[in-house]
Scaffold this motif. Sequence first.
Motif, PDB file in Angstrom:
ATOM      1  N   ARG A 337       0.838  -1.200   0.000  1.00  0.00           N
ATOM      2  CA  ARG A 337       0.000   0.000   0.000  1.00  0.00           C
ATOM      3  C   ARG A 337       0.884   1.265   0.000  1.00  0.00           C
ATOM      4  N   HIS A 338       1.909   1.286   0.853  1.00  0.00           N
ATOM      5  CA  HIS A 338       2.786   2.462   0.896  1.00  0.00           C
ATOM      6  C   HIS A 338       3.575   2.600  -0.387  1.00  0.00           C
ATOM      7  N   GLY A 339       3.994   1.463  -0.947  1.00  0.00           N
ATOM      8  CA  GLY A 339       4.719   1.490  -2.221  1.00  0.00           C
ATOM      9  C   GLY A 339       3.852   2.078  -3.330  1.00  0.00           C
ATOM     10  N   ILE A 340       2.581   1.698  -3.340  1.00  0.00           N
ATOM     11  CA  ILE A 340       1.674   2.207  -4.386  1.00  0.00           C
ATOM     12  C   ILE A 340       1.406   3.698  -4.151  1.00  0.00           C
ATOM     13  N   ASP A 341       1.251   4.065  -2.884  1.00  0.00           N
ATOM     14  CA  ASP A 341       1.048   5.489  -2.555  1.00  0.00           C
ATOM     15  C   ASP A 341       2.184   6.352  -3.106  1.00  0.00           C
ATOM     16  N   ALA A 342       3.379   5.769  -3.171  1.00  0.00           N
ATOM     17  CA  ALA A 342       4.545   6.546  -3.610  1.00  0.00           C
ATOM     18  C   ALA A 342       4.654   6.637  -5.138  1.00  0.00           C
ATOM     19  N   ILE A 343       3.767   5.974  -5.846  1.00  0.00           N
ATOM     20  CA  ILE A 343       3.794   6.053  -7.318  1.00  0.00           C
ATOM     21  C   ILE A 343       2.741   7.086  -7.745  1.00  0.00           C
ATOM     22  N   PRO A 344       3.164   8.247  -8.235  1.00  0.00           N
ATOM     23  CA  PRO A 344       2.210   9.346  -8.463  1.00  0.00           C
ATOM     24  C   PRO A 344       1.089   8.992  -9.430  1.00  0.00           C
ATOM     25  N   GLU A 345       1.352   8.085 -10.375  1.00  0.00           N
ATOM     26  CA  GLU A 345       0.320   7.768 -11.385  1.00  0.00           C
ATOM     27  C   GLU A 345      -0.773   6.853 -10.840  1.00  0.00           C
ATOM     28  N   LEU A 346      -0.561   6.305  -9.636  1.00  0.00           N
ATOM     29  CA  LEU A 346      -1.539   5.343  -9.102  1.00  0.00           C
ATOM     30  C   LEU A 346      -2.257   5.912  -7.888  1.00  0.00           C
ATOM     31  N   GLU A 347      -3.430   5.366  -7.633  1.00  0.00           N
ATOM     32  CA  GLU A 347      -4.274   5.861  -6.541  1.00  0.00           C
ATOM     33  C   GLU A 347      -4.853   4.648  -5.807  1.00  0.00           C
ATOM     34  N   VAL A 348      -4.545   4.531  -4.510  1.00  0.00           N
ATOM     35  CA  VAL A 348      -5.106   3.437  -3.711  1.00  0.00           C
ATOM     36  C   VAL A 348      -6.583   3.753  -3.453  1.00  0.00           C
TER      37      VAL A 348
END
Length: 463
Positions: A337-348
């Motif tokens: 979840r934190h890894g995805i949060d750090a990818i600007p193009e993606l949204e949890v």
Amino acid sequence: MNSHPYADQYPVLRGLPSEGRDRGAILAELREMATQEDSFWQTGKASGSFYCGDMAHYAFMSEAFGLYGHMNALQRDVCPSATRFEGEIIAMGLDLFNAGTIANGDPVGMITSGGSASILHAVLSYREHARATRGITSPNFVKPETGHPAFDKACHLLGIELRIAPIVPATAQVDLEAVAGLIDEQTIAILGSASNYGYGTIDDIAALGQLALSRGVGLHVDGCLGGFILPFGEKLGFPIPKFDFRVPGVTTISADTHKYGYALKGTSVLLYRDSGLRKYQYFNFTDWPGGIYFSPGLSGSRSGGIVAATWAAMVSLGERGYLEVAKGIFEMAATIRHGIDAIPELEVIGQPTFLVAFRSPDLNIYHVNDHLIAKGWRLNALQLPAALHFCVTRPNTAPGVADAFLADLRDAVDYAKHPARSEPRSGALYGLGGTPEGNEILNTLFTAALDAMYEVAPTEARA
Ligand SMILES: Cc1ncc(COP(=O)(O)O)c(C=O)c1O
């Protein structure tokens, strides 16, 4: 679709073999196929489905199954062990969901063959109870749009009108006002999920409970997916809202032992706040020449093996075992979840616990999935709107899996910015589905696909 897998490896049977085959050869063939199929999820790259993944645990449950597999759990005079196993599985379930806090009620349960069966029996009880106690003849049931299709199926089979409440996009929880607006005097019950399959979000069960109480309807909590992991998350200190019998208004809970209960496939528990509701799922028939017949629900004969194996699984893990596995799963989910949060193009999406769903406002998420598939990952593709989810299970908690996933996900996002093809390969027939018209066409196609799955042999082999 390959309608008859393994046709290129083994002879295809189109009738009973005239002579029986050697047991050793049969087992070798079965082992070969199972090993081949296990080798994929054992990489830790599959979302969901393989909740436990401990081969020693599987072997232990198979041994327990083997001792009782030939017994009929319907015939308790010759199979009293089933009463012991089922009673204790239900007691363990009720304890897990804090039925001990119920002040006015006689909490009970039922073992069914899976999540859909638990849901079907709950809906049946609500319908029959509402008919008997409130005179309801045109029943309706209200579910969030994220509620599992098993509710659609149950309503379809039981002749109940299904009313669907939208979710609030910001939280991915059901819109409470919409639920309130859909309830009327013919409503038998409403649904909250803990958690739902798509986004893994937990509806506001406390608020739904208040609504159910104030309107005099039942509240089913679908814990088929989350039921055997969320309580351990709460005990471990993760922020899990209360969703069980501590919440006033919750009248039934379904929770699948064959998912995060780590049992073999084929069992689920359905728990009732009060026995007065459960009796409406029973079917008795006293006037049959074959004898007086009674059964707790839809199924007739059932294997004693599956209840023995489920009991053995729960008893062998114990609370400590479940907590240990849950810890690894919640930690892995938090990492991704934190890894995805750090990818600007993606949204949890919403507040994940053990399942992380994400989308992309700008990129086609199915292009992201294409790249992940090429790297050996199997995430679950969502639609309406397009998104992906990673349902974290024990095989995913192996060292290095989270980091490898995030590295491949970052590459996948780069790929999606300049995809090799304009239409993505993944996304469940993307371009056809995702609209009401497209999904109507898919309904027809799926009928053909199901027909093909039950084909006896590939068409060309029959000629
Ligand atoms: C939230 C939820 N409810 C119900 C079900 C249905 O369970 P089953 O496939 O065991 O019938 C599932 C299955 O994934 C689920 O995720």
